[in-house]
Design an enzyme around this catalytic site. Structure first.
Site, PDB file in Angstrom:
ATOM      1  N   SER A 115       1.029  -1.136   0.043  1.00 56.93           N
ATOM      2  CA  SER A 115       0.006  -0.027   0.103  1.00 56.93           C
ATOM      3  C   SER A 115       0.963   1.328   0.142  1.00 56.93           C
ATOM      4  O   SER A 115       1.978   1.204   0.720  1.00 56.93           O
ATOM      5  CB  SER A 115      -1.035   0.114   1.244  1.00 56.93           C
ATOM      6  OG  SER A 115      -1.433   1.277   1.537  1.00 56.93           O
TER       7      SER A 115
ATOM      8  N   LYS B 242       1.675  -3.436   6.252  1.00 60.31           N
ATOM      9  CA  LYS B 242       2.179  -3.148   5.305  1.00 60.31           C
ATOM     10  C   LYS B 242       3.529  -2.790   4.817  1.00 60.31           C
ATOM     11  O   LYS B 242       4.457  -3.183   4.129  1.00 60.31           O
ATOM     12  CB  LYS B 242       1.276  -2.403   4.300  1.00 60.31           C
ATOM     13  CG  LYS B 242      -0.317  -2.914   3.857  1.00 60.31           C
ATOM     14  CD  LYS B 242      -0.097  -4.301   3.240  1.00 60.31           C
ATOM     15  CE  LYS B 242      -1.413  -4.716   2.909  1.00 60.31           C
ATOM     16  NZ  LYS B 242      -1.383  -5.975   1.768  1.00 60.31           N
TER      17      LYS B 242
END
Length: 235
Positions: free
Chosen positions: A133, A159
């Site tokens: 992300s 992430k």
């Protein structure tokens, strides 16, 4: 290049389903990993081609082992399965929420990747793509995304951890010829959370970017973090 078989986790909906569809359109055989084999079968029927439903819960060791038993050849793994929580900063999230999200977003890719390495090593052009992300970029978090005020802390930090693993796997698997890269798919219309559900971004754009990373040549990069438009994302 002879890249013909891929596995996508979390492939029954959203970006994962779009990635599976793009692979099939390019003539690949695709295993659609999903916690529900019924939902995977529905997605495979919709996509058509050589889309194969596969029960795969990335948080369950027995499920991973059973899935691996069904795969005797593989060129690409796309670690797409992911979960998120509400838009909360770290101090307002329960530690159990962090554990739940890390279980899927961090430990899941480790478990799936490690289990599939023996079959990936038999590929002439093995590839791993981790769906990350842009909100995981520490550089962007400190500057252009500072307006988020530290929200989605569990998801974003998970992430960021996946990004670190991307670099470490790329280094440790380089001698095996396995290329490992991370993709920032952009904000897309998915069921990940309320923010993505309300967005108009087409998952197909992210899918096309993921497939490009999966099909890079032997002279292509490894250990990179790339935006959906092909530009580099700072760590």
């Amino acid at each position: 290049m002879d890249i013909s078989i891929a596995l996508v986790t979390g492939a029954n909906k959203g970006i994962g389903k779009a990635i599976a569809r793009e692979f099939v359109h390019r003539g690949l055989t695709v295993y659609l990993g999903s916690r529900s084999v019924e939902r995977a079968a529905d997605a495979a029927d919709e996509i058509g081609g050589d889309a194969r439903p596969l029960r795969l819960d990335v948080t369950d060791a027995a499920s991973i082992a059973a899935a691996v038993e069904r795969i005797d050849a593989l060129d690409v793994v796309v670690n797409n399965a992911g979960v998120s929580d509400d838009a909360l900063p770290a101090q307002d999230e329960d530690v159990d929420a962090f554990r739940r999200i890390y279980e899927t977003n961090v430990f899941g890719p480790v478990a799936v990747t490690n289990a599939l390495l023996p079959v990936l090593r038999r590929s002439a052009h093995p590839r791993i793509v981790n769906i990350s992300s842009g909100t995981a970029s520490l550089a962007w978090a400190a500057e252009r995304m500072a307006g988020y005020r530290g929200t989605f802390a569990s998801y974003r930090s998970s992430k960021a951890a996946l990004n670190a693993l991307t670099v470490l796997y790329a280094q440790s698997l380089a001698e095996d010829g396995i290329k490992v890269n991370a993709l920032a798919p952009g904000l897309r219309r998915t069921g990940l959370n309320a923010t993505t559900a309300a967005d108009a971004g087409d998952p197909a754009e992210a899918a096309a970017a993921a497939v490009r990373l999966a099909l890079i040549g032997d002279d292509g990069p490894t250990g990179t973090f790339v935006n959906w438009d092909g530009t580099p994302v700072p760590w």
